[in-house]
Scaffold this active site. Structure first.
Site, PDB file in Angstrom:
ATOM      1  N   HIS A  66      45.271  41.620  26.955  1.00 15.30           N
ATOM      2  CA  HIS A  66      44.745  42.604  26.004  1.00 15.30           C
ATOM      3  C   HIS A  66      45.289  43.986  26.327  1.00 15.30           C
ATOM      4  O   HIS A  66      45.296  44.866  25.486  1.00 15.30           O
ATOM      5  CB  HIS A  66      43.215  42.599  26.009  1.00 15.30           C
ATOM      6  N   LYS A  71      47.970  42.732  35.830  1.00 15.84           N
ATOM      7  CA  LYS A  71      47.995  43.167  37.228  1.00 15.84           C
ATOM      8  C   LYS A  71      47.220  42.201  38.105  1.00 15.84           C
ATOM      9  O   LYS A  71      46.230  41.616  37.677  1.00 15.84           O
ATOM     10  CB  LYS A  71      47.321  44.564  37.264  1.00 15.84           C
ATOM     11  N   LYS A  95      37.794  42.932  36.497  1.00 15.04           N
ATOM     12  CA  LYS A  95      37.824  44.028  37.473  1.00 15.04           C
ATOM     13  C   LYS A  95      38.520  45.264  36.882  1.00 15.04           C
ATOM     14  O   LYS A  95      38.000  46.372  36.931  1.00 15.04           O
ATOM     15  CB  LYS A  95      38.597  43.526  38.705  1.00 15.04           C
ATOM     16  N   LYS A 107      47.341  36.876  38.490  1.00 17.81           N
ATOM     17  CA  LYS A 107      47.293  36.599  39.928  1.00 17.81           C
ATOM     18  C   LYS A 107      48.394  35.623  40.272  1.00 17.81           C
ATOM     19  O   LYS A 107      48.776  34.785  39.446  1.00 17.81           O
ATOM     20  CB  LYS A 107      45.943  35.973  40.314  1.00 17.81           C
ATOM     21  N   SER A 364      46.243  50.899  43.365  1.00 15.55           N
ATOM     22  CA  SER A 364      47.481  50.344  42.805  1.00 15.55           C
ATOM     23  C   SER A 364      47.820  51.042  41.485  1.00 15.55           C
ATOM     24  O   SER A 364      48.979  51.325  41.188  1.00 15.55           O
ATOM     25  CB  SER A 364      47.322  48.853  42.522  1.00 15.55           C
TER      26      SER A 364
HETATM   27  N1  GLU Z   1      44.856  41.635  45.406  1.00 10.84           N
HETATM   28  C1  GLU Z   1      43.988  42.746  45.123  1.00 10.84           C
HETATM   29  C2  GLU Z   1      42.801  42.297  44.292  1.00 10.84           C
HETATM   30  O1  GLU Z   1      42.400  41.160  44.333  1.00 10.84           O
HETATM   31  C3  GLU Z   1      44.742  43.930  44.554  1.00 10.84           C
HETATM   32  C4  GLU Z   1      45.350  43.722  43.210  1.00 10.84           C
HETATM   33  C5  GLU Z   1      46.226  44.878  42.756  1.00 10.84           C
HETATM   34  O2  GLU Z   1      46.265  45.897  43.417  1.00 10.84           O
HETATM   35  O3  GLU Z   1      46.868  44.714  41.710  1.00 10.84           O
HETATM   36  O4  GLU Z   1      42.165  43.067  43.638  1.00 10.84           O
END
Ligand code: GLU
Length: 476
Positions: A66, A71, A95, A107, A364
């Site tokens: 969306h 990320k 998140k 992911k 990030s």
């Molecule tokens: N791996 C981290 C998480 O689970 C960081 C992800 C990121 O910074 O894109 O949130």
């Protein structure tokens, strides 16, 4: 980790999603569109190591587009599988929405035990995995931006960024293809500590509200609170360190893969971390009572429990025996859906993963913006800010001496006030603001809606509404 009748990690995330979405009034079909994972790419590739070809299996899952880029981190662990990356990708969607990082969720994971390989071998494997993802636009500054996760860190991110640069020699924004890079390879100050720092800021915000504290059966401040941390990796270590050194909390228990340490008077986090780095675990640590059975420490009496390692560690089998008042999920998915029901019944307050560990992706986001703007935060303003502050201090001192008032600035004031903010301070300020504002958006729903009795449901509601709004705006 979990008992046999426990749903899988992805089913657990779906169950939690369903509980929240049932309280919302979404247009028909949109609920399903948001829940499902858009695509998961599986790759098997060979790398010639020690004279023979070894085959590796990796995944990159895209949960929701969306917003783009999508990320989420890349995990190196033996337990990596499709169900897990899909659950983690879904959590990334929620998140990012909750903390208003303008990304969809993704992911990745590689099934590997990184300890079995030397640095050069790991570089070959990481670059090959990155190559497979880059050529399919599954690593790209505008489409899909990975980051560190369990088993990966700055070093791997630097290899990935360099691999992208080799394959896209004229992409001026290439550095934004991955975050969590070392500072000298386009990273940002404060990214390594960011997730642990976010846990600290989350707890501080929780402790600002008397009603929230009351719901958890707690009073006062973080000072002296008895904390147990499960997993002293990057996230657990930084959270424990900051809570102890800056907020006066007592880290009474530390649980690792090979056992646990317990000391009612508080453990020296720095010393324990140093021991783990050197010896690979807590066994043999001389200055605290050791337990072979980490589970017993997880179930010990404490004010705050911080699961900061794997998913599913608090499950149907042990949820009943957990004695903490407050659980803050520094890891992704440490409490299964079934355990969540049991703990809610018992009145345990849970600060959910999608909020509690969002500090990483928040910083990030700042790194990605830095890479796209090609300039360090604060570079233009810092000295200008300092000279304006100097004007105020000079004026105060002139008034004091001209009028014979004898004013004295308090000790240390001048140095603190005069100093313009550097990148690290700006990153911390942005992270603190993000953690406060997103907590307040969950808290509002938790306090105001009678049908919402926990923070996780509140967090899902905030996140789902944001994702739904962006689908609606796109005309889907
Ligand atoms: N791996 C981290 C998480 O689970 C960081 C992800 C990121 O910074 O894109 O949130």
């Amino acid at each position: 980790m979990s008992t046999t009748n426990e749903p899988s990690f992805r089913e657990s995330v779906d169950l939690m999603f369903n509980r929240a979405v049932a309280l919302l009034d979404l247009p028909p079909g949109l609920e399903e569109k948001i829940r499902v994972c858009n695509a998961t790419y599986t790759v098997r590739f060979g790398v010639r190591l020690r004279g023979k070809i070894e085959t590796f299996t990796g995944y990159r899952s895209v949960h929701s587009e969306h917003m783009e880029p999508v990320k989420g981190g890349i995990r190196f662990a033996m337990g990596v599988n499709q169900d897990e990356v899909e659950a983690l990708a879904a959590l990334m969607t929620y998140k990012c929405a909750l903390v208003e990082a303008p990304f969809g969720g993704s992911k990745g994971g590689l099934r590997i035990d990184p300890r079995q390989y030397d640095e050069h071998e790991l570089e070959l494997i990481t670059r090959r995995f990155a190559y497979e993802l880059i050529k399919r636009d599954l690593i790209d500054p505008a489409q899909n931006v990975p980051a560190p996760d369990m088993g990966t860190g700055e070093r791997e991110m630097a290899w990935i960024a360099d691999q992208y640069a080799r394959m896209n020699t004229s992409d001026i924004n290439g550095k934004a293809c991955v975050t969590g890079k070392p500072l000298n390879a386009g990273g940002i100050a404060g990214r390594v500590e960011a997730t642990g720092r976010g846990v600290q800021y989350a707890l501080r915000e929780f402790f600002r509200d008397d009603l929230d504290l009351k719901k958890a059966g707690l009073t006062g401040t973080l000072e002296g609170k008895r904390v147990i941390v499960q997993g002293l990796g990057n996230v657990g270590y930084h959270a424990a360190k900051f809570l102890r050194e800056e907020d006066g909390a007592q880290i009474i228990g530390i649980i690792e893969h090979d056992g646990a340490l317990f000391d009612e008077k508080g453990l020296d986090v720095e010393a324990v971390h140093g021991w783990i780095t050197k010896h690979g675990g807590v066994s043999g640590y001389p200055d605290a009572r050791g337990h072979e059975d980490g589970a017993a420490v997880l179930e010990s009496d404490c004010d705050i429990l911080i699961p900061a390692a794997l998913e599913g560690v608090i499950n149907l089998e042990n949820a009943d025996r957990i004695k903490a008042n407050l659980i803050i999920e520094a890891a992704n998915g440490p409490v299964t859906a079934g355990a969540d029901d049991i703990l809610r019944e018992k009145g345990v307050v849970i600060i959910p993963d999608m909020y509690a560990n969002a500090g990483g992706v928040t910083v990030s986001y700042f790194e990605w913006v830095k890479n796209l703007s090609h300039i360090r935060f604060g570079r233009m303003q810092r000295r200008q800010e300092e000279s304006r502050h100097q004007l105020v201090v000079d004026e105060l001192e002139r008034l004091s001496s001209d009028k014979g008032l004898g004013w004295q600035l308090s000790p240390g004031f001048k140095e603190k006030y005069l100093r313009g903010a550097d990148e690290l301070e700006l990153v911390r300020s942005g992270l603190d603001d993000t953690m406060r504002i997103s907590y307040q958006s969950m808290r509002k729903i938790w306090h105001e809606r009678e049908d919402v009795t926990d923070l996780r449901t509140a967090a899902y509601i905030v996140a789902i509404e944001k994702v739904a709004a962006s689908y609606r705006a796109k005309g889907l």
